[in-house]
Enzyme design. Sequence first.
Site, mmCIF file in Angstrom:
data_model
loop_
_atom_site.group_PDB
_atom_site.id
_atom_site.type_symbol
_atom_site.label_atom_id
_atom_site.label_comp_id
_atom_site.label_asym_id
_atom_site.label_seq_id
_atom_site.Cartn_x
_atom_site.Cartn_y
_atom_site.Cartn_z
ATOM 1 N N GLY A 78 45.577 60.676 2.002
ATOM 2 C CA GLY A 78 45.614 58.872 2.712
ATOM 3 C C GLY A 78 46.123 58.257 1.070
ATOM 4 N N LYS A 79 47.035 57.143 1.003
ATOM 5 C CA LYS A 79 47.052 56.180 -0.517
ATOM 6 C C LYS A 79 46.053 55.510 -0.834
ATOM 7 C CE LYS A 79 50.770 56.030 -2.618
ATOM 8 N NZ LYS A 79 50.865 56.455 -4.392
ATOM 9 N N VAL A 80 44.583 55.904 -1.075
ATOM 10 C CA VAL A 80 43.491 55.228 -1.056
ATOM 11 C C VAL A 80 43.797 54.563 -2.350
ATOM 12 C CG1 VAL A 80 41.436 54.637 -0.632
ATOM 13 C CG2 VAL A 80 42.287 56.901 1.042
ATOM 14 N N PHE B 213 47.679 52.004 -0.517
ATOM 15 C CA PHE B 213 49.236 50.884 -1.150
ATOM 16 C C PHE B 213 50.296 51.647 -0.577
ATOM 17 C CE2 PHE B 213 48.725 53.397 -4.567
ATOM 18 C CZ PHE B 213 48.388 53.865 -5.274
#
Length: 305
Positions: free
Chosen positions: A156-158, A35
């Site tokens: 990473g925006k995991v 996101f």
Amino acid sequence: MDLSKHAFFEGKIVPLSEAKISIATHGFLYGTAVFGGLRGYWNEEMKRLFVFRPYDHFRRLLHSAKMMAMQTDYDEESLIELTLDLLRTDNWQQDIYLRPTFYKANLGIGVKLHGLKDEFCMFVMAYEPYVKNDANAHVTVSSWRRIDDNVIPARGKVAGAYVNSALIKTDAVRAGFDEAFVLDNNGHISEGSAMNIFMVRDGTLITPPVTDNILEGITRKSVIELARDELGLEVRERSIDRTEVFIAEELFLTGTAAQITAVTKVDHRPVGAGVMGPITARLRTMYEDILRGKNKKYEHWNVAV
Ligand code: PMP
């Protein structure tokens, strides 16, 4: 929470109430979603809404998607276009927060990333202040460790990885603090639960490098540029030891939600004089003007709706 009336879902703008996924969705079952978090700022005099650095935000989102083996036809430009369409649909005239997400959309179980269908969605909400004491935050050092690049990439925006942030934030707030710094597995301070960290030592601005398990923050990047070009400061990207934050002259956190949050106490020890420092204060004022489209030199960072 004041949510948008409309959302972008499965290729089109629909009423938010129709933007629904099944309980059997892969992204929900395994956290296999990535996101972004963007903000828009309303300028009352100009009667305009400005979205801050959308190109950079969508670039990072697409990088996060790539790390999760996702495939998409969207690029930065098309994502900006549909963002503007969505904002115009609800005619927002106030500060807002945007949440775009790519997720693994298949139904059913099977832990993997490859061979799955990827979908994109986005909704908007009215902005609510994120850190309560953004001018004088009291921060602790979390007992949790930051996820490592070889476990789940922090760059990473995991979605699933935010369980780490949630553990950090909840324990800090329940213990009476506003936020927490989290150490990486080498014992260096990486960042806050959802913000990057900066400290001033001997007049130099210092922030951890992108190789210390941090999210590569857009606010961080903006602050580095402003500190160098507008304040003439030396900025160094290097690891930060735990005890350095006790003896720093100034400390602050940066993030789309947190903006520039001054940290004036760490584990009950005052930072510097125990009040917001001059560098933090100047950066905050400059940043606020830029976000509202009041600074000509940096107006290229904003996209007007
Ligand atoms: N670190 C983490 C873990 C975050 O979730 C965020 C918020 N996106 C940040 C740092 C700050 O990044 P940005 O300035 O791009 O919002």
